[in-house]
Design a protein around this motif. Structure first.
Motif, PDB file in Angstrom:
ATOM      1  N   VAL A  54       0.864  -1.190   0.000  1.00 33.94           N
ATOM      2  CA  VAL A  54       0.000   0.000   0.000  1.00 33.94           C
ATOM      3  C   VAL A  54       0.893   1.231   0.000  1.00 33.94           C
ATOM      4  CG1 VAL A  54      -1.849   1.225   1.201  1.00 33.94           C
ATOM      5  CG2 VAL A  54      -1.720  -1.283   1.340  1.00 33.94           C
ATOM      6  N   ILE A  55       0.718   2.069  -1.008  1.00 31.78           N
ATOM      7  CA  ILE A  55       1.525   3.295  -1.067  1.00 31.78           C
ATOM      8  C   ILE A  55       0.594   4.501  -1.241  1.00 31.78           C
ATOM      9  CG2 ILE A  55       3.487   2.056  -2.056  1.00 31.78           C
ATOM     10  CD1 ILE A  55       2.943   3.436  -4.696  1.00 31.78           C
ATOM     11  N   GLY A  56       1.160   5.682  -1.028  1.00 33.75           N
ATOM     12  CA  GLY A  56       0.370   6.896  -1.199  1.00 33.75           C
ATOM     13  C   GLY A  56       0.972   8.020  -0.389  1.00 33.75           C
ATOM     14  N   PRO A  57       0.502   9.247  -0.627  1.00 34.91           N
ATOM     15  CA  PRO A  57       1.060  10.397   0.076  1.00 34.91           C
ATOM     16  C   PRO A  57       0.846  10.307   1.585  1.00 34.91           C
ATOM     17  CG  PRO A  57      -0.428  11.090  -1.686  1.00 34.91           C
ATOM     18  CD  PRO A  57      -0.570   9.611  -1.554  1.00 34.91           C
ATOM     19  N   VAL A 214       2.502  -1.539   4.242  1.00 36.47           N
ATOM     20  CA  VAL A 214       2.519  -0.094   4.003  1.00 36.47           C
ATOM     21  C   VAL A 214       3.975   0.325   4.017  1.00 36.47           C
ATOM     22  CG1 VAL A 214       1.866   2.174   4.908  1.00 36.47           C
ATOM     23  CG2 VAL A 214       0.293   0.239   5.146  1.00 36.47           C
ATOM     24  N   THR A 215       4.445   0.870   2.915  1.00 34.71           N
ATOM     25  CA  THR A 215       5.871   1.203   2.861  1.00 34.71           C
ATOM     26  C   THR A 215       6.146   2.279   1.815  1.00 34.71           C
ATOM     27  OG1 THR A 215       8.110   0.291   2.629  1.00 34.71           O
ATOM     28  CG2 THR A 215       6.438  -0.614   1.155  1.00 34.71           C
ATOM     29  N   HIS A 226       2.626  -8.723  -5.308  1.00 36.63           N
ATOM     30  CA  HIS A 226       1.755  -9.138  -6.403  1.00 36.63           C
ATOM     31  C   HIS A 226       0.976  -7.930  -6.916  1.00 36.63           C
ATOM     32  CE1 HIS A 226       2.254 -13.023  -4.269  1.00 36.63           C
ATOM     33  NE2 HIS A 226       2.243 -13.494  -5.483  1.00 36.63           N
ATOM     34  N   ARG A 227       0.684  -7.028  -5.974  1.00 34.00           N
ATOM     35  CA  ARG A 227      -0.219  -5.932  -6.305  1.00 34.00           C
ATOM     36  C   ARG A 227       0.174  -4.693  -5.517  1.00 34.00           C
ATOM     37  NH1 ARG A 227      -6.224  -5.823  -4.699  1.00 34.00           N
ATOM     38  NH2 ARG A 227      -5.632  -7.692  -3.555  1.00 34.00           N
ATOM     39  N   VAL A 228       0.118  -3.551  -6.172  1.00 37.55           N
ATOM     40  CA  VAL A 228       0.308  -2.271  -5.489  1.00 37.55           C
ATOM     41  C   VAL A 228      -1.065  -1.604  -5.385  1.00 37.55           C
ATOM     42  CG1 VAL A 228       1.308   0.044  -5.682  1.00 37.55           C
ATOM     43  CG2 VAL A 228       2.668  -1.952  -6.321  1.00 37.55           C
ATOM     44  N   GLU A 238      -6.197   3.442  -7.132  1.00 37.61           N
ATOM     45  CA  GLU A 238      -5.725   2.587  -8.223  1.00 37.61           C
ATOM     46  C   GLU A 238      -5.072   1.339  -7.644  1.00 37.61           C
ATOM     47  OE1 GLU A 238      -3.800   5.054 -11.071  1.00 37.61           O
ATOM     48  OE2 GLU A 238      -2.771   3.380 -12.033  1.00 37.61           O
ATOM     49  N   GLU A 239      -5.240   0.199  -8.315  1.00 39.42           N
ATOM     50  CA  GLU A 239      -4.533  -1.031  -7.927  1.00 39.42           C
ATOM     51  C   GLU A 239      -4.019  -1.677  -9.195  1.00 39.42           C
ATOM     52  OE1 GLU A 239      -6.808  -3.882  -5.678  1.00 39.42           O
ATOM     53  OE2 GLU A 239      -8.519  -2.543  -5.688  1.00 39.42           O
ATOM     54  N   ALA A 240      -2.799  -2.183  -9.131  1.00 37.48           N
ATOM     55  CA  ALA A 240      -2.248  -2.851 -10.319  1.00 37.48           C
ATOM     56  C   ALA A 240      -1.034  -3.675  -9.921  1.00 37.48           C
ATOM     57  CB  ALA A 240      -1.841  -1.814 -11.355  1.00 37.48           C
ATOM     58  N   GLU A 241      -0.609  -4.549 -10.816  1.00 33.55           N
ATOM     59  CA  GLU A 241       0.665  -5.248 -10.598  1.00 33.55           C
ATOM     60  C   GLU A 241       1.767  -4.184 -10.584  1.00 33.55           C
ATOM     61  OE1 GLU A 241       1.204  -8.191 -13.583  1.00 33.55           O
ATOM     62  OE2 GLU A 241      -0.516  -9.355 -12.897  1.00 33.55           O
ATOM     63  N   PRO A 242       2.856  -4.429  -9.816  1.00 32.47           N
ATOM     64  CA  PRO A 242       3.873  -3.388  -9.669  1.00 32.47           C
ATOM     65  C   PRO A 242       4.404  -2.848 -11.002  1.00 32.47           C
ATOM     66  CG  PRO A 242       4.378  -5.260  -8.257  1.00 32.47           C
ATOM     67  CD  PRO A 242       3.149  -5.625  -9.024  1.00 32.47           C
ATOM     68  N   GLU A 243       4.731  -3.747 -11.921  1.00 30.47           N
ATOM     69  CA  GLU A 243       5.321  -3.304 -13.188  1.00 30.47           C
ATOM     70  C   GLU A 243       4.380  -2.356 -13.916  1.00 30.47           C
ATOM     71  OE1 GLU A 243       8.420  -4.059 -13.153  1.00 30.47           O
ATOM     72  OE2 GLU A 243       8.531  -2.691 -14.866  1.00 30.47           O
TER      73      GLU A 243
END
Ligand SMILES: Nc1ncnc2c1ncn2[C@@H]1O[C@H](COP(=O)(O)OP(=O)(O)OP(=O)(O)O)[C@@H](O)[C@H]1O
Length: 264
Positions: A54-57, A214-215, A226-228, A238-243
């Protein structure tokens, strides 16, 4: 032709491994702190064996999301279920939830007046009724696995931050969790200690542990997720594979966030 028998495991070994049935399900989750709307209609399903980063501001609600899954925060509406059951509110069921869903915090949260070994042993004995000798043996195995067995007799304050965080991971693993939550586990660490913790986490991912992380460590997301999941202002945007996420984010908000963090 490459010799597949001797090839080094690639990061893709984690991210291409198929994941299983839904384990953690958040459905229309809402949360306020007073006037502040911190989680807005969050819908998220984490599958068995899946690694979700999980990423984000700052302030977007990532920690709060993580904490609601372990019921360290209550929610205003919506539902959260683990393994098909709603989160319990209190008592033994809540203690079981906290064992089933281990949590690792930025600030380690170890018992300061106990030894490293006791930190990893006590929960097993008290919450799970494991015999002390068995709990001790499990604890030593786990401390070995995270590379701090030689520190077993010390108090947490005598260890480096990276070592303390690895003890915290061992302590959560000792409860034989179904899933692990990591809330910025490397943010309080000096740079040279970050990788020693991330390497342990990558090992867990390779072993098939279900993880929500969370990082701000985008390298970890690329290596092990597997998923961001990208959050902004309390929403899963938004959710998607990292690449896919890192090379072709769809939303303007994700593009803006990535342009800030990836250029510095
Ligand atoms: N216990 C609380 N009481 C009141 N407000 C809170 C509480 N915990 C968090 N907040 C606020 O809720 C918002 C979301 O916080 P949260 O810690 O979930 O964000 P975050 O995305 O994890 O941020 P960061 O990356 O900076 O850790 C922030 O504005 C924060 O100040």
């Amino acid at each position: 032709m490459a010799d597949s028998m001797t090839a080094e495991p690639r990061p893709a070994d984690v991210t291409t491994r198929p994941t299983g049935e839904p384990l953690i399900v958040l459905d229309h989750v809402e949360k306020h702190f007073g006037e502040l709307h911190v989680l807005r209609d969050v819908n998220l399903t984490i599958h068995r064996g899946e690694v979700v980063v999980v990423i984000g501001p700052s302030g977007s609600g990532k920690s709060t999301l993580c904490r609601t899954i372990n019921r360290l925060e209550t929610i205003d509406s919506g539902t959260i279920s683990i393994d098909g059951k709603p989160l319990p509110a209190e008592g033994r069921e809540l203690a079981r939830l906290r064992a089933d869903v281990g949590m690792v915090f930025q600030s380690f949260n170890l018992f300061a007046h106990r030894t490293v070994l006791e930190n990893v042993t006590l929960g097993q004995v008290k919450a799970k009724g494991v015999k002390p000798a068995v709990a001790k043996a499990t604890a030593m195995d786990l401390l070995e696995r995270v590379g701090v067995a030689d520190q077993a007799a010390k108090r947490p304050a005598q260890l480096s931050g990276g070592q303390q965080q690895r003890v915290a991971i061992a302590r959560a693993l000792a409860m034989k969790p179904k899933a692990m939550l990591f809330d910025e586990p490397t943010s309080a660490l000096d740079p040279e200690m970050i990788n020693e913790v991330l390497d342990v986490m990558v090992g867990l991912a390779q072993d098939g542990m279900t993880m929500v992380v969370v990082t701000h460590e985008m390298g970890f997301a690329r290596r092990a997720a597997h998923r961001v999941v990208f959050m902004d202002a309390g929403q899963v945007v938004e959710e998607a594979e990292p690449e896919t996420f890192f090379t072709a984010p769809r939303s303007g908000r994700a593009k803006d966030f990535l342009s800030k963090i990836l250029t510095h």
